[in-house]
Motif scaffolding. Structure first.
Motif, PDB file in Angstrom:
ATOM      1  N   ASP A 211      -6.364  11.655  23.264  1.00 16.10           N
ATOM      2  CA  ASP A 211      -7.773  11.995  23.074  1.00 16.10           C
ATOM      3  C   ASP A 211      -8.016  13.492  23.278  1.00 16.10           C
ATOM      4  OD1 ASP A 211      -8.205   9.284  22.708  1.00 16.10           O
ATOM      5  OD2 ASP A 211      -8.818   8.944  24.782  1.00 16.10           O
ATOM      6  N   THR A 228     -12.702   9.251  14.410  1.00 19.28           N
ATOM      7  CA  THR A 228     -12.487   8.292  15.493  1.00 19.28           C
ATOM      8  C   THR A 228     -12.843   6.890  15.018  1.00 19.28           C
ATOM      9  OG1 THR A 228     -13.022   9.921  17.202  1.00 19.28           O
ATOM     10  CG2 THR A 228     -13.155   7.602  17.828  1.00 19.28           C
ATOM     11  N   HIS A 230     -13.541   3.599  16.775  1.00 16.27           N
ATOM     12  CA  HIS A 230     -13.794   3.178  18.152  1.00 16.27           C
ATOM     13  C   HIS A 230     -12.950   1.976  18.545  1.00 16.27           C
ATOM     14  CE1 HIS A 230     -17.059   6.015  18.465  1.00 16.27           C
ATOM     15  NE2 HIS A 230     -17.614   5.523  17.364  1.00 16.27           N
ATOM     16  N   GLY A 231     -12.310   2.113  19.680  1.00 15.90           N
ATOM     17  CA  GLY A 231     -11.498   1.031  20.204  1.00 15.90           C
ATOM     18  C   GLY A 231     -10.155   0.874  19.527  1.00 15.90           C
ATOM     19  N   GLU A 253     -18.546  12.462  20.357  1.00 14.09           N
ATOM     20  CA  GLU A 253     -19.026  11.265  21.049  1.00 14.09           C
ATOM     21  C   GLU A 253     -17.962  10.210  21.086  1.00 14.09           C
ATOM     22  OE1 GLU A 253     -22.343   7.740  20.499  1.00 14.09           O
ATOM     23  OE2 GLU A 253     -22.433   9.525  19.252  1.00 14.09           O
ATOM     24  N   GLY A 254     -17.233  10.045  19.955  1.00  7.09           N
ATOM     25  CA  GLY A 254     -16.185   9.035  19.895  1.00  7.09           C
ATOM     26  C   GLY A 254     -15.069   9.343  20.864  1.00  7.09           C
ATOM     27  N   GLN A 257     -16.054   8.520  24.397  1.00 10.30           N
ATOM     28  CA  GLN A 257     -16.103   7.100  24.725  1.00 10.30           C
ATOM     29  C   GLN A 257     -14.729   6.461  24.702  1.00 10.30           C
ATOM     30  OE1 GLN A 257     -18.817   5.442  21.901  1.00 10.30           O
ATOM     31  NE2 GLN A 257     -20.600   6.454  22.777  1.00 10.30           N
ATOM     32  N   ALA A 258     -13.710   7.197  24.184  1.00  8.60           N
ATOM     33  CA  ALA A 258     -12.375   6.627  24.018  1.00  8.60           C
ATOM     34  C   ALA A 258     -11.774   6.256  25.349  1.00  8.60           C
ATOM     35  CB  ALA A 258     -11.465   7.619  23.308  1.00  8.60           C
TER      36      ALA A 258
END
Length: 258
Positions: A211, A228, A230-231, A253-254, A257-258
């Motif tokens: 990241d 990104t 997500h997840g 933002e992605g 949150q990673a």
């Protein structure tokens, strides 16, 4: 005591400099790396660390961020300006800003304290494998092939990158990460895949390293370049594509949150 691999090898021992101001940690790292058959030198402050690296010309450096004299970031700047060397940074704070700054001054990887000696050794060995792989000549057909993706140009042989004609100064690890993503543009690669392919590291505890390096790439090449998912992981988008432009809005933002 050397490991079986070290006993079989006729190559000279790996030279490593450990720059860490806590004597207990310094001794523990030195003892473990010496047991691996490596040649270990140590320093307890920034100025001594810079001098030691200049004298030893190590294959790799283990560098603490918080040091007396001047900090590890300044040490990294100085030793990389003299002659680039792979650096694994140690930080007591799990702060992504510190990690990005460290990557920005030339560090290749980082670990947060406390850490296991087993993981430290594995990370250092993986870092050395990446350096050797990067230094090895590519097959002639591959070496002659530059990747052109929109306004992004990746020169494999010269390990140079430009975007819209502007050179981007990437660390060896950032280059390898970009090349891995660019080889299959648009394809989502999981953090675990990237960790294995780029870092030669198969333990998912290192995914934050991925990241942070993606964030560094975005800062140097543009937020629209790496999308990104997500997840899942990341994909390189063709520069200028609609998906790439949409990705720019949520890129930071992605990653957060990673």
């Amino acid at each position: 005591m050397s490991t079986p691999d070290a006993n079989r090898s006729s190559a000279p021992p790996v030279r490593v400099v450990v720059i860490e101001d806590e004597p207990t940690i310094t001794r523990a790292i030195a003892d473990r790396l010496t047991a691996e058959g490596w040649d270990v030198s140590t320093a307890l402050d920034g100025p001594t660390g810079v001098r030691t690296v200049a004298e030893v010309r190590p294959d790799v450096v283990v560098l603490d961020v918080m040091l007396p004299g001047f900090d590890g970031l300044e040490v990294c700047r100085r030793i990389q300006a003299d002659e680039p060397v792979p650096v694994l940074m140690l930080t007591a704070r799990d702060d992504e800003t510190d990690m990005l700054v460290g990557l920005g001054v030339g560090a290749d990887d980082y670990m947060t304290k406390p850490f296991s000696m087993r993981e430290l050794v594995a990370r250092l060995k993986a870092l050395l494998r990446r350096v050797r792989r990067a230094a090895a000549p590519a097959p002639s057909s591959e070496a002659q092939t530059a990747l052109e993706l929109g306004d992004l140009m990746i020169d494999r042989a010269g390990r140079r990158v430009t975007r819209a004609g502007v050179p981007a100064h990437l660390t060896p690890t950032e280059f390898d990460l970009l090349l891995c993503l660019a080889t299959t543009p648009g394809t989502v690669l999981t953090r675990e895949q990237l960790l294995a392919d780029v870092w030669d590291w198969v333990d998912a505890t290192g995914t934050r390293t991925v990241d942070s390096h993606v964030k560094a790439l975005r800062r140097k090449l543009g937020a629209d370049l790496v999308r990104t998912v997500h997840g899942v992981g990341y994909a390189l988008e063709l520069p200028g594509s609609a998906e790439g432009e949409d990705a720019a809005d949520g890129a930071d933002e992605g990653a957060a949150q990673a």
